[in-house]
Design an enzyme around this catalytic site. Structure first.
Site, PDB file in Angstrom:
ATOM      1  N   HIS A  72       0.914  -3.529  15.095  1.00  0.00           N
ATOM      2  CA  HIS A  72       1.475  -2.312  14.486  1.00  0.00           C
ATOM      3  C   HIS A  72       1.671  -1.174  15.333  1.00  0.00           C
ATOM      4  CE1 HIS A  72       2.498   0.379  11.496  1.00  0.00           C
ATOM      5  NE2 HIS A  72       2.275  -0.040  10.465  1.00  0.00           N
TER       6      HIS A  72
ATOM      7  N   LYS B 148       0.753  -1.246   0.086  1.00  0.00           N
ATOM      8  CA  LYS B 148      -0.007   0.081   0.019  1.00  0.00           C
ATOM      9  C   LYS B 148       0.766   1.347   0.013  1.00  0.00           C
ATOM     10  CE  LYS B 148      -1.712  -1.496   3.952  1.00  0.00           C
ATOM     11  NZ  LYS B 148      -0.863  -2.391   4.521  1.00  0.00           N
TER      12      LYS B 148
ATOM     13  N   GLU C  99       6.237  -6.038   8.786  1.00  0.00           N
ATOM     14  CA  GLU C  99       5.264  -5.287   7.388  1.00  0.00           C
ATOM     15  C   GLU C  99       6.025  -3.837   7.014  1.00  0.00           C
ATOM     16  OE1 GLU C  99       1.524  -5.434   8.870  1.00  0.00           O
ATOM     17  OE2 GLU C  99       1.475  -7.563   9.051  1.00  0.00           O
TER      18      GLU C  99
HETATM   19  N1  PLP Z   1       1.134  -3.168   7.847  1.00  0.00           N
HETATM   20  C1  PLP Z   1      -0.159  -2.753   8.140  1.00  0.00           C
HETATM   21  C2  PLP Z   1      -1.205  -3.321   8.617  1.00  0.00           C
HETATM   22  C3  PLP Z   1      -0.374  -1.234   7.827  1.00  0.00           C
HETATM   23  O1  PLP Z   1      -1.778  -0.765   7.949  1.00  0.00           O
HETATM   24  C4  PLP Z   1       0.810  -0.375   7.487  1.00  0.00           C
HETATM   25  C5  PLP Z   1       0.435   0.974   7.358  1.00  0.00           C
HETATM   26  O2  PLP Z   1      -0.716   1.483   7.028  1.00  0.00           O
HETATM   27  C6  PLP Z   1       1.924  -1.030   7.252  1.00  0.00           C
HETATM   28  C7  PLP Z   1       2.183  -2.510   7.473  1.00  0.00           C
HETATM   29  C8  PLP Z   1       3.078  -0.388   6.849  1.00  0.00           C
HETATM   30  O3  PLP Z   1       3.343   0.600   7.824  1.00  0.00           O
HETATM   31  P1  PLP Z   1       4.697   1.560   7.610  1.00  0.00           P
HETATM   32  O4  PLP Z   1       4.860   2.280   6.427  1.00  0.00           O
HETATM   33  O5  PLP Z   1       4.740   2.308   9.021  1.00  0.00           O
HETATM   34  O6  PLP Z   1       5.722   0.577   7.783  1.00  0.00           O
END
Ligand code: PLP
Length: 463
Positions: free
Chosen positions: A196, A67, A272
């Site tokens: 998270h 994403k 993640e």
């Molecule tokens: N995993 C989940 C479920 C998330 O919602 C997000 C970000 O919204 C991420 C991972 C990635 O987070 P980051 O970009 O802070 O590493």
């Protein structure tokens, strides 16, 4: 040297590291860009991030959060470096599978999924997925009873983060027993715990507190007979140098916490990370498409422009650039980001004026910088912003018909060769700019490609 990377993407391989302003000027000259905003994506920066991850968190397998930035070049490079992926939807899973990634390298990390998407995951053997509520368990039981489930818990919330995700997801650890019991009754297979800490975490201790809490829930699952063997420590790692905390500091805390709470266990650790991999790799260059001079105390108001302010009326400059908060700068609203403008040209006059930078749409909300000090700029000048790789284009719209910026990719030769030792290069591949009608988000897009390797379904003679 150029390399055709697939999917209409060319990577400019440079013999040595070049400054970002040199790269921007080169891109403007080589592609004869008159004024359109564009991104430069430095794939070498992403390769360096992977090296840093391996060095600092060797026990934790990264599942890149698609994403954050789902450009083909980013996903392809990460896949080729052996990363796994965190997907939030059917479309993201499709994108990753299309790259040839094995379904075992995907975690469907959205605790609230549409049933048809769960069916799609089942059909494609994407079995690892998160949940945080009982309804989700009922849906999963109905369409994918063999899924391997990861319980997402809510970590302690007393730490500073850029984006709090706990307001939307995560089961209170106190409710975990109830949910695990529901899963057991349904005969589902819970294999681990995830959390998270919040995106853009600014305090390393948040990971220690969350890992400790995850251990308690993990033990609960084990005591209930689940075959728990996975801990997912989520995202939140910083993607560029910023105030707060460094990736290295977080890694140190994570390593100590894993030793302390999961010592000698046969547990698989995954994460993640999103912004960590891409934030600093992308720079956007915007062009000043319009300028207004107003009296200083009338900025942003419905004020009469003053082309010639009087001596006691200090002028303020309003610059309008060709991307804004409805496009790549949506990160200012959704990601609570802060951006810093840099100028491509050197300005001899060191007089600084109170200035503001606005996006191109007709909405007053479309403001990138309400106040900054800049020398006097002109229409046609370039303003660029670094660290624009995370949660920017991936969540942009084309409101007011404003086009998405093109993306140009570069990589330093020695870094490129670490990943692609036998890559084919052309001294000067023939590049064609072809306008292509697309049915997707951007109605009209310019495709660049190597004439020798045409994208599927396109031939130069057609245009
Ligand atoms: N995993 C989940 C479920 C998330 O919602 C997000 C970000 O919204 C991420 C991972 C990635 O987070 P980051 O970009 O802070 O590493």
């Amino acid at each position: 040297m150029k390399h055709y990377f697939g999917s209409n993407t060319i990577v400019d391989i440079t013999s040595h590291q070049k400054s970002i302003s040199t790269l921007i000027q080169k891109t403007v000259d080589n592609h004869q860009i008159e004024e359109d905003a564009f991104f430069i994506g430095d794939l070498g920066d992403i390769i360096k991030k992977q090296k840093l991850w391996q060095e600092c968190l060797p026990r934790v397998e990264p599942f890149y959060a698609v994403k954050c930035n789902d450009h083909y070049a980013v996903l392809k490079l990460l896949a080729d470096m052996g990363l796994s992926f965190d997907c939030a939807s059917k479309a993201e899973i499709q994108k990753v599978l299309k790259l040839g990634v094995d379904p075992s390298r995907i975690v469907y990390a959205n605790p609230c999924k549409q049933t048809s998407f769960i069916k799609y995951a089942a059909k494609n053997d994407v079995s690892l997925m998160t949940f945080d509520n009982e309804d989700e368990l009922v849906k999963i039981k109905a369409v994918y009873p063999g899924a391997r489930l990861v319980l997402r818990i809510l970590p302690p919330s007393n730490f500073k983060v850029q984006c709090d995700l706990g307001i939307k997801f995560g089961c209170f650890p106190g409710k975990a027993y109830h949910l695990l019991e529901a899963a057991r009754k349904l005969g589902l297979n819970v294999v681990g715990v995830s959390f998270h800490v919040g995106s853009g975490c600014q305090e390393a201790e948040a990971y220690d507190a969350a890992i400790q809490q995850a251990r308690d829930v993990f033990d609960m699952g084990l005591s209930m007979g689940f075959d728990m063997d996975l801990l997912d420590i989520g995202g939140g790692f910083p993607g560029h140098e910023c105030e707060g905390v460094s990736f290295e500091e977080i890694a140190e805390v994570v390593n100590v916490a894993l030793d302390k709470y999961f010592p000698g266990d046969d547990v698989r650790f995954i994460a993640e990370p999103g912004r960590f991999y891409v934030a600093s790799a992308f720079t956007i260059s915007t062009n000043i498409i319009a300028k207004r001079i107003v009296a200083r105390d009338q900025r942003g108001k419905n004020a009469e422009p003053v082309d010639f302010p009087t001596a006691d009326e200090e002028p303020a400059m309003m610059y309008y650039v060709n991307d804004g908060v409805y496009g790549s700068f949506n990160c200012l609203l959704y990601d609570h980001a802060a951006v810093v403008p840099s100028l491509l040209k050197n300005y001899d006059d060191d007089m600084l004026y109170t200035s503001s930078i606005w996006g191109p749409t007709c909405d007053g909300l479309d403001c990138i910088m309400p106040e900054c000090k800049l020398p006097e700029l002109r229409s046609g000048d370039w303003i660029y912003f670094r660290d624009m790789g995370a949660y920017t284009l991936a969540s942009a719209s084309t409101f007011n018909g404003m086009p998405a910026p093109n993306q140009y990719f570069v990589c330093q030769m020695d870094l490129w060769e670490e990943v692609y030792p036998n890559s084919e290069m052309d001294e000067k591949p023939v590049e064609k700019m072809i306008p292509v009608m697309k049915s997707g988000r951007y109605p009209f897009e310019t495709m660049k490609f190597n004439q020798n390797v045409l994208p599927e379904g396109i031939s130069v003679g057609d245009y």
